[in-house]
Enzyme design. Structure first.
Site, mmCIF file in Angstrom:
data_model
loop_
_atom_site.group_PDB
_atom_site.id
_atom_site.type_symbol
_atom_site.label_atom_id
_atom_site.label_comp_id
_atom_site.label_asym_id
_atom_site.label_seq_id
_atom_site.Cartn_x
_atom_site.Cartn_y
_atom_site.Cartn_z
ATOM 1 N N ARG B 51 80.694 102.530 60.644
ATOM 2 C CA ARG B 51 79.417 103.127 61.019
ATOM 3 C C ARG B 51 78.313 102.103 60.822
ATOM 4 O O ARG B 51 78.424 101.207 59.996
ATOM 5 C CB ARG B 51 79.094 104.304 60.116
ATOM 6 C CG ARG B 51 80.207 105.286 59.993
ATOM 7 C CD ARG B 51 79.883 106.231 58.849
ATOM 8 N NE ARG B 51 81.033 107.070 58.553
ATOM 9 C CZ ARG B 51 81.046 107.995 57.610
ATOM 10 N NH1 ARG B 51 79.967 108.195 56.870
ATOM 11 N NH2 ARG B 51 82.121 108.714 57.396
ATOM 12 N N ASP B 53 74.023 102.488 60.053
ATOM 13 C CA ASP B 53 72.984 103.488 59.771
ATOM 14 C C ASP B 53 71.883 103.484 60.832
ATOM 15 O O ASP B 53 71.792 102.541 61.625
ATOM 16 C CB ASP B 53 72.340 103.190 58.411
ATOM 17 C CG ASP B 53 73.228 103.637 57.263
ATOM 18 O OD1 ASP B 53 74.050 104.547 57.470
ATOM 19 O OD2 ASP B 53 73.098 103.064 56.163
ATOM 20 N N ARG B 199 72.635 95.401 52.522
ATOM 21 C CA ARG B 199 71.204 95.602 52.300
ATOM 22 C C ARG B 199 70.830 95.442 50.822
ATOM 23 O O ARG B 199 69.763 94.930 50.490
ATOM 24 C CB ARG B 199 70.791 96.976 52.835
ATOM 25 C CG ARG B 199 70.799 96.990 54.375
ATOM 26 C CD ARG B 199 70.891 98.375 54.963
ATOM 27 N NE ARG B 199 69.709 99.167 54.666
ATOM 28 C CZ ARG B 199 69.548 100.433 55.083
ATOM 29 N NH1 ARG B 199 70.501 101.021 55.818
ATOM 30 N NH2 ARG B 199 68.462 101.085 54.793
#
Lengths: 249, 249
Positions: B51, B53, B199
């Site tokens: 995935r 975000d 991140r």
């Protein structure tokens, strides 16, 4: 009351153009909203060097407004940027004399039109460079640029929707291009521009670059004030109001 | 039934991430909508390498799906791109063996995180490079990158919201950066990644570059499985899923 000049950039993608319109998100509308808030709700009128259409960007749009607030230039810049949305940015704020007018004092404007010439679409450029993956004869385009430069009646290169009365004679100081890898940019610098003029001019240059017309036909189009079937109006997303130049006062 | 692998890019700005969600615009949702239309309304399930975000971009996301349609690779690419929205682009379609799996066959992934390090905000970069106009000690960052590389338990560098069970040990093959004028990019290549890991890792590197922590503290964080007060989760808009590498079968 003091007059302020601001040089600003904006990403035109999410605006219905520069000029204020009821119930539409516009650059002028966002600016006036913030200025009104800074003036306790009083209306503050913003004047731009000119309008830009929906989707058209600016790297160096210039506006002016009048304010009784006593703020140094850096504080204006900071206060405006803190309150403006992320797609507008004030590059510079400066105090100017009362007779400065963002539109009428402008001596020269520069527009740029960006193309993505690579064969594959690029999702990250789609709003910023128009995808034009077709072969172009840049020699022919260069010849056509030379013909556009100078003082001409540009009736054939303005939108029929234009409402401007009076002379359609304008002077183009520069019509050129630069290529850099998969990007190309047209640079158009002139005394003034008619409605859609840069987008039609670039459309004409691309038609000539694709062999759909001869560079020399531009002279006929100018003389006849009619562009016939060539010179589509290019889409807005490649276009940038790049710079506005004012006479040194 | 044939299995197809597609390599694709997307601008994450207007998506609620990759994974399909009811009533949200997602990359998987847009893909499945187009594929279903191509299959006369039948459901076609798309599997991604992982995935991304909301707001996270992809230059080289990989998906697979199964189809009974007989189309050559170039026709798949053309048909999908003609129907997909402008912010998704299929770079390549290829037929693969039935045991290829976009997620489980992936051997290595590369993420990149872009910073705009210039002092002035740039409206044209706001969705594509995170604005970080602060001084950074790149020597210290380089030291920290070296410590991150290798096989470690990255519990301290994953979101507490992560639902993955099992080992949090991952191997990072490369943690590096490149600077180019007003831009900087972090390159992180590894065997696999925990939720928000890139991140948080970039957030930690920036804290170290700003002198808020010492490079050596990374070892303690890894050992204690706790990152304390440093290493914010960086915003999504600078992050790109850059490449997914599969074993040659």
């Amino acid at each position: 009351m003091k007059r302020w000049k601001c040089t600003m950039s904006y990403d035109g993608t999410l605006f219905y153009g520069f000029q204020k319109q009821p119930n539409k998100r516009t650059v002028q509308g966002e600016l006036e909203k913030v200025l009104s808030r800074m003036h306790g709700g009083a209306e503050v009128r913003v004047t731009g060097s000119g309008r830009t259409d929906a989707g058209v960007h600016a790297k160096g749009q210039v506006i002016h407004f009048d304010s009784p607030l006593h703020l140094p230039p850096a504080a204006w810049k900071k206060a405006l940027n803190a309150q403006l949305p992320e797609d507008i940015y004030i590059n510079e704020a400066e105090s100017v004399s009362d007779d400065f007018h963002a539109r009428f004092s402008a001596a020269e404007k520069e527009y740029r039109y960006f193309l993505h010439t690579g064969s594959e679409a690029d999702v990250f450029k789609r709003n910023y460079e128009y995808h034009f993956p077709y072969e172009l004869d840049w020699e022919r385009i260069n010849e056509a640029c030379r013909i556009f430069e100078g003082t001409h009646d540009f009736t054939a290169f303005s939108s029929k929707k234009a409402t401007v009365k009076g002379s359609k004679v304008r002077t183009l100081y520069e019509v050129s291009f630069r290529k850099n890898g998969d990007s190309a940019v047209f640079i158009v610098r002139g005394s003034g521009f008619l409605y859609n003029m840069v987008r039609i001019l670039v459309g004409t240059l691309l038609d000539i670059g694709q062999g759909k017309a001869e560079p020399e036909e531009i002279r006929t189009m100018i003389a006849k004030k009619d562009r016939g079937n060539i010179g589509k109006t290019m889409p807005p997303q490649g276009l940038y109001l790049w710079k506005v130049i004012y006479e040194k006062s």
